[in-house]
Design a protein around this motif. Structure first.
Motif, PDB file in Angstrom:
ATOM      1  N   LYS A 195      -2.559   2.407   4.211  1.00  0.00           N
ATOM      2  CA  LYS A 195      -2.064   3.635   4.857  1.00  0.00           C
ATOM      3  C   LYS A 195      -2.039   3.452   6.374  1.00  0.00           C
ATOM      4  O   LYS A 195      -1.066   3.816   7.035  1.00  0.00           O
ATOM      5  N   PHE A 196      -3.100   2.881   6.918  1.00  0.00           N
ATOM      6  CA  PHE A 196      -3.145   2.604   8.357  1.00  0.00           C
ATOM      7  C   PHE A 196      -1.966   1.713   8.757  1.00  0.00           C
ATOM      8  O   PHE A 196      -1.263   1.990   9.725  1.00  0.00           O
ATOM      9  N   ALA A 197      -1.747   0.641   8.011  1.00  0.00           N
ATOM     10  CA  ALA A 197      -0.674  -0.310   8.320  1.00  0.00           C
ATOM     11  C   ALA A 197       0.699   0.352   8.265  1.00  0.00           C
ATOM     12  O   ALA A 197       1.567   0.049   9.085  1.00  0.00           O
ATOM     13  N   SER A 198       0.881   1.261   7.321  1.00  0.00           N
ATOM     14  CA  SER A 198       2.192   1.910   7.184  1.00  0.00           C
ATOM     15  C   SER A 198       2.525   2.808   8.374  1.00  0.00           C
ATOM     16  O   SER A 198       3.686   3.086   8.644  1.00  0.00           O
ATOM     17  N   PRO A 203       4.208  -8.366  17.334  1.00  0.00           N
ATOM     18  CA  PRO A 203       3.483  -8.624  16.082  1.00  0.00           C
ATOM     19  C   PRO A 203       2.062  -9.143  16.337  1.00  0.00           C
ATOM     20  O   PRO A 203       1.832  -9.912  17.264  1.00  0.00           O
ATOM     21  N   LEU A 204       1.153  -8.696  15.507  1.00  0.00           N
ATOM     22  CA  LEU A 204      -0.259  -9.093  15.594  1.00  0.00           C
ATOM     23  C   LEU A 204      -0.674  -9.791  14.308  1.00  0.00           C
ATOM     24  O   LEU A 204      -0.002  -9.686  13.294  1.00  0.00           O
ATOM     25  N   LEU A 220      -9.118  -6.383   1.788  1.00  0.00           N
ATOM     26  CA  LEU A 220      -8.867  -5.411   2.858  1.00  0.00           C
ATOM     27  C   LEU A 220      -7.823  -5.954   3.829  1.00  0.00           C
ATOM     28  O   LEU A 220      -6.894  -5.242   4.227  1.00  0.00           O
ATOM     29  N   ASN A 221      -7.965  -7.204   4.198  1.00  0.00           N
ATOM     30  CA  ASN A 221      -7.047  -7.825   5.151  1.00  0.00           C
ATOM     31  C   ASN A 221      -5.617  -7.852   4.611  1.00  0.00           C
ATOM     32  O   ASN A 221      -4.669  -7.525   5.322  1.00  0.00           O
ATOM     33  N   LYS A 222      -5.459  -8.215   3.362  1.00  0.00           N
ATOM     34  CA  LYS A 222      -4.122  -8.305   2.771  1.00  0.00           C
ATOM     35  C   LYS A 222      -3.409  -6.953   2.778  1.00  0.00           C
ATOM     36  O   LYS A 222      -2.186  -6.882   2.936  1.00  0.00           O
ATOM     37  N   CYS A 255       2.301  -5.586   7.109  1.00  0.00           N
ATOM     38  CA  CYS A 255       3.391  -4.679   7.494  1.00  0.00           C
ATOM     39  C   CYS A 255       4.244  -5.373   8.545  1.00  0.00           C
ATOM     40  O   CYS A 255       3.995  -6.529   8.895  1.00  0.00           O
ATOM     41  N   ARG A 256       5.201  -4.673   9.069  1.00  0.00           N
ATOM     42  CA  ARG A 256       6.113  -5.250  10.063  1.00  0.00           C
ATOM     43  C   ARG A 256       5.367  -5.789  11.283  1.00  0.00           C
ATOM     44  O   ARG A 256       5.712  -6.836  11.825  1.00  0.00           O
TER      45      ARG A 256
END
Length: 191
Positions: free
Chosen positions: A73-76, A83-84, A103-105, A109-110
């Protein structure tokens, strides 16, 4: 199967009602010694029993659920100027999987590309339930494997004293990498 929380019949280990009722993430922030911000999604007391499954077969499914609810959800919703990469604390496979790698996977996201097998502890001592003094006397002695990107998001499941994250940040800094912030599932200071 039955939901682990309410024991209703469910197609998942935790039913959608319990996910919505008990596992909606929030944002909790604090800083560690080197002024790096830690963003956590749960108070430790909220998900303590779920976190303790991490070294069991069931933990794989629980961490996948928590990763989807919080990290994905955070990534979205995350946007950045460039990019990081995200790197998990000691993503060694134990008990058939790595809870920090899960968790990392979920951060894919973009603007975030998870990297794996980049930060490993050479000291395998467990910090679980140990004092700050014990943690300071027994550093994790992290070793970083090289990667090209310069900016990092650091990922772990629980922040207690911040000792592990501080040690990891110092390893990145000594290798000319910048940790922008850290993400954890739970903050143990928040009861």
């Amino acid at each position: 199967m039955k939901c682990l929380i309410c024991e209703s019949l469910s197609l998942s280990h935790i039913c959608s009602t319990c996910r919505d009722t008990f596992l909606s993430p929030s944002i909790y922030k604090r800083k560690i010694n080197n002024n790096i911000e830690i963003i956590s999604f749960y108070k430790y007391s909220q998900i303590k029993d779920l976190l303790h499954t991490k070294h069991t077969d069931l933990g794989y499914y629980i961490y996948k659920i928590l990763a989807k609810l919080a990290f994905a959800k955070f990534a979205s919703e995350f946007e950045f100027d460039y990019p990081l990469v995200s790197i998990a604390i000691d993503d060694n496979v134990k008990s058939g999987y790595s809870h920090t790698a899960i968790l990392n996977k979920a951060l894919t996201c973009r603007d975030i590309k998870p990297l794996f097998n980049k930060l490993r502890a050479t000291n395998e001592i467990s910090y679980s339930g140990k004092s700050r003094e014990f943690r300071m006397m027994n550093p994790r002695d992290f070793k970083m494997k090289n990667f090209k990107e310069d900016s990092v998001i650091l990922v772990d499941d629980i922040v207690t004293t911040g000792s592990t994250l501080n040690q990891a940040v110092e390893v990145f800094r000594s290798n000319k990498k910048e940790v922008l912030f850290c993400l954890t599932l739970a903050d143990a200071r928040l009861k």
